[in-house]
Design a protein around this motif. Structure first.
Motif, PDB file in Angstrom:
ATOM      1  N   PHE A  98       0.751  -1.350   0.034  1.00 23.07           N
ATOM      2  CA  PHE A  98      -0.074  -0.018   0.046  1.00 23.07           C
ATOM      3  C   PHE A  98       0.861   1.303  -0.178  1.00 23.07           C
ATOM      4  CE2 PHE A  98      -3.163  -2.943   2.240  1.00 23.07           C
ATOM      5  CZ  PHE A  98      -4.070  -2.708   1.194  1.00 23.07           C
ATOM      6  N   ASP A 123      -0.527   5.087  -0.646  1.00 21.93           N
ATOM      7  CA  ASP A 123      -0.719   5.738   0.555  1.00 21.93           C
ATOM      8  C   ASP A 123      -0.185   7.107   0.248  1.00 21.93           C
ATOM      9  OD1 ASP A 123      -2.163   3.859   1.926  1.00 21.93           O
ATOM     10  OD2 ASP A 123      -0.592   3.429   2.997  1.00 21.93           O
ATOM     11  N   GLU A 124       1.092   7.270  -0.298  1.00 21.86           N
ATOM     12  CA  GLU A 124       1.753   8.637  -0.525  1.00 21.86           C
ATOM     13  C   GLU A 124       1.085   9.378  -1.566  1.00 21.86           C
ATOM     14  OE1 GLU A 124       6.500   8.053   0.000  1.00 21.86           O
ATOM     15  OE2 GLU A 124       5.868   6.649  -1.673  1.00 21.86           O
ATOM     16  N   ARG A 180      -9.443  -0.146   3.857  1.00 26.62           N
ATOM     17  CA  ARG A 180      -8.229   0.673   4.124  1.00 26.62           C
ATOM     18  C   ARG A 180      -8.476   2.088   3.605  1.00 26.62           C
ATOM     19  NH1 ARG A 180      -2.822  -0.074   5.261  1.00 26.62           N
ATOM     20  NH2 ARG A 180      -1.439   1.351   4.671  1.00 26.62           N
ATOM     21  N   TYR A 181      -9.339   2.375   2.787  1.00 22.71           N
ATOM     22  CA  TYR A 181      -9.587   3.711   2.358  1.00 22.71           C
ATOM     23  C   TYR A 181     -11.080   4.406   2.429  1.00 22.71           C
ATOM     24  CZ  TYR A 181      -5.194   2.804   0.303  1.00 22.71           C
ATOM     25  OH  TYR A 181      -3.828   2.596   0.216  1.00 22.71           O
TER      26      TYR A 181
END
Length: 386
Positions: free
Chosen positions: A101, A105-106, A162-163
């Motif tokens: 991820f 993520d960045e 996760r998002y």
């Protein structure tokens, strides 16, 4: 077309190593000139729309937020971003048991820091050559349908968990319609019992996870001659979704429009505007929204002169947007990159016969705005409010 339209993630990433070569030179070096132009997202927002772009998480010499020049274009013009590669299975799933991820993520952190939304692309790119090699070689065991469903639903639930609350629009399935109108087949679709079964489960899983998100089917059918069967296949898929009650909200129209044949009388290339409008009419009649998800202009057949070529690209795009913006169902417009030097089209075959770089994006290699930027701004200014 698909076997050549993307020569693979490695080729896209390798482009960064040559992105600043002289082959990309522009006739005007106007560093900082873009600061005085209209923001495309600001113009879009005034009409109830969003404008954005793809971005990568690569090094500072690529189309990445780490590239300060490129990041300035994103901050100026974009209200929504999408990862060019970092959410695809090839990048996100190095093996059956793990997820990577960190790169995505960045990207998401950069977007949120700059008050930009982010789209999810893609939960399933359903072509065998664009799935990770381990998935095509996977042993689905003695109960392949159950194992295939587990792999797919685990992937989708893991990503969307996760998002959750941070990504509200996903390309759930990307490019499952072939150019002959049939559906693509992969190891996982064969294991689960067919492509429709796989695709339906993907959307059903995404909806169970995200009751309020926009769930999109994304594909590259277009208005150039030769796309007739592809368009028909997409319509058949969309009709099937409605007949089966599959929760699909919108059609993502990639909009990699192409000038494959140069017409000196028009200065651009052929297009099937009437047939394209009919296609769009049928899509929205089924109560689908539409998005432009990956816009650029492939100028491979245009003469080499930069000024003339940039005008032709802009004129071709203007005609396209005059059609697309007639539909109030269109609210999001995303370019597949903002700057010529980092465009995936530089590696897309066939290349230009004169060896020059393609000029596909709103900005030139030195970050100067091109006529394409002006035409996009004008189209957004004159668009009706959504």
């Amino acid at each position: 077309m698909e076997m050549t339209r993307r020569e693979g993630l490695a080729a896209v990433l390798a482009l960064a190593t040559t992105a600043c070569s002289g082959n990309y030179s522009s006739p005007v070096n106007s560093v900082g000139a873009a600061s005085t132009i209209d923001s495309l997202h600001k113009l879009a927002k005034a009409k109830g729309m969003r404008f954005g772009s793809a971005v990568g998480a690569g090094h500072s010499g690529s189309g990445s937020f780490r590239n300060t020049g490129y990041a300035s274009l994103l901050k100026r013009d974009c209200g929504i971003l999408v990862a060019e590669n970092e959410m695809k299975w090839q990048s996100l799933r190095p093996d059956p048991l793990s997820f990577n991820f960190a790169p995505f993520d960045e990207i998401l952190a950069f977007a949120e820091k700059n008050n930009m939304a982010t789209r999810g692309h893609t939960l399933m790119w359903h072509r065998p050559q664009w799935q990770p090699s381990w998935l095509e070689a996977y042993d689905f065991g003695t109960n392949p349908a159950t194992e295939a469903a587990r792999l797919l639903t685990t992937h989708i639930t893991t990503v969307t968990d996760r998002y959750r609350g941070r990504i509200l629009s996903y390309d759930v399935v990307n490019e499952t319609v072939m150019e002959d109108s049939t559906l693509a087949q992969t190891a996982i679709s064969r294991a689960i019992g067919g492509t429709e079964t796989l695709v339906d489960l993907a959307f059903q899983t995404a909806r169970a996870q995200l009751p309020d998100a926009q769930l999109v089917y994304n594909d590259y059918m277009s208005w150039e001659p030769g796309n007739e069967k592809h368009r028909a296949g997409v319509l058949k898929l969309l009709e099937g979704f409605r007949a089966r009650g599959v929760p699909v909200d919108a059609l993502g129209i990639q909009s990699h429009i192409r000038i494959d044949t140069y017409d000196p009388s028009t200065g651009t290339g052929p297009r099937q505007e009437r047939e394209w409008r009919k296609f769009l009419d049928e899509v929205v009649a089924m109560n689908y929204d539409i998005l432009i998800t990956e816009f650029d202009v492939n100028d491979q057949a245009l003469p080499g002169d930069f000024s003339a070529r940039d005008r032709s690209v802009a004129d071709y795009a203007k005609a396209y947007f005059e059609v697309m913006l007639d539909y109030p169902q269109l609210k999001d417009v995303l370019a597949w990159g903002m700057c010529d030097s980092y465009s995936w089209l530089q590696e897309f075959k066939p290349l230009r016969t004169d060896g020059l770089a393609k000029r596909a994006c709103p900005y030139s290699a030195d970050f100067a705005p091109k006529p394409l930027h002006s035409k996009l701004a004008a189209a957004l200014q004159t668009a009706s409010a959504r």
